[in-house]
Design a protein around this motif. Sequence first.
Motif, mmCIF file in Angstrom:
data_model
loop_
_atom_site.group_PDB
_atom_site.id
_atom_site.type_symbol
_atom_site.label_atom_id
_atom_site.label_comp_id
_atom_site.label_asym_id
_atom_site.label_seq_id
_atom_site.Cartn_x
_atom_site.Cartn_y
_atom_site.Cartn_z
ATOM 1 N N THR A 76 9.054 6.747 -8.766
ATOM 2 C CA THR A 76 7.991 5.827 -9.168
ATOM 3 C C THR A 76 8.480 4.452 -9.566
ATOM 4 O O THR A 76 7.778 3.471 -9.312
ATOM 5 C CB THR A 76 7.149 6.403 -10.310
ATOM 6 N N HIS A 77 9.615 4.349 -10.195
ATOM 7 C CA HIS A 77 10.059 3.018 -10.617
ATOM 8 C C HIS A 77 10.333 2.103 -9.421
ATOM 9 O O HIS A 77 9.837 0.978 -9.392
ATOM 10 C CB HIS A 77 11.250 3.106 -11.556
ATOM 11 N N LEU A 95 0.817 -1.217 0.000
ATOM 12 C CA LEU A 95 0.000 0.000 0.000
ATOM 13 C C LEU A 95 0.852 1.269 0.000
ATOM 14 O O LEU A 95 0.478 2.267 -0.634
ATOM 15 C CB LEU A 95 -0.957 -0.010 1.188
ATOM 16 N N THR A 96 1.995 1.236 0.666
ATOM 17 C CA THR A 96 2.897 2.389 0.644
ATOM 18 C C THR A 96 3.450 2.615 -0.761
ATOM 19 O O THR A 96 3.472 3.745 -1.259
ATOM 20 C CB THR A 96 4.052 2.201 1.650
ATOM 21 N N LEU A 150 1.072 6.146 -7.264
ATOM 22 C CA LEU A 150 -0.097 6.862 -7.762
ATOM 23 C C LEU A 150 -0.018 8.356 -7.439
ATOM 24 O O LEU A 150 -0.337 9.198 -8.277
ATOM 25 C CB LEU A 150 -1.369 6.244 -7.192
ATOM 26 N N GLY A 151 0.443 8.679 -6.228
ATOM 27 C CA GLY A 151 0.583 10.085 -5.852
ATOM 28 C C GLY A 151 1.586 10.813 -6.725
ATOM 29 O O GLY A 151 1.368 11.958 -7.126
ATOM 30 N N VAL A 167 -2.983 7.599 -18.824
ATOM 31 C CA VAL A 167 -3.449 6.224 -19.062
ATOM 32 C C VAL A 167 -3.007 5.315 -17.925
ATOM 33 O O VAL A 167 -3.771 4.465 -17.457
ATOM 34 C CB VAL A 167 -2.947 5.701 -20.431
ATOM 35 N N SER A 168 -1.794 5.512 -17.442
ATOM 36 C CA SER A 168 -1.321 4.669 -16.343
ATOM 37 C C SER A 168 -2.118 4.927 -15.068
ATOM 38 O O SER A 168 -2.409 3.983 -14.324
ATOM 39 C CB SER A 168 0.176 4.851 -16.103
#
Length: 149
Positions: free
Chosen positions: A54-55, A10-11, A17-18, A133-134
């Motif tokens: 993000t990666h 969840l983290t 997403l953030g 889109v992602s």
Amino acid sequence: MYGLLLFFHLTGLSIWLGSLVAVIVMLTMMKKHIASPEIGQLAQKTVKIFNFLTHPSSFVVLISGVLLIVDMGLIRSAKPFWMHYMEEVGGMFILLFIVLLSILGKKLVVKLTAGDQLDIRSGMARYLSGMMVSVVCVLSVVFIVAVKL
């Protein structure tokens, strides 16, 4: 072990997403003034920091998701649709968008460095479209899992 894996899952999802949403908003606001060298440099740094955040976070989501499935003992058992969707489609989205956004981000940074305004605008549009889109794809997985279809 389950609680720790769920925490990491969840983290990672929250950071992933953030970051996507924050960078979409930032680059959209920068798009109007991208001709300015300062804004161009800021956009380059934004893309690089976005990739840095993000990666790894999406990779944490992928690995923790696999480990959660293993921990729950659901590797070869019959699973409901939402679990299949989360496992197969979610995993595919993660890998697809890591590759897609890396490629589009590198192309955008090159175009920002070159300074051709037409190329920059088209590269920015592609990059933002890929990011949007992602976000939709990630939210589709979250929705299916949340309502447990």
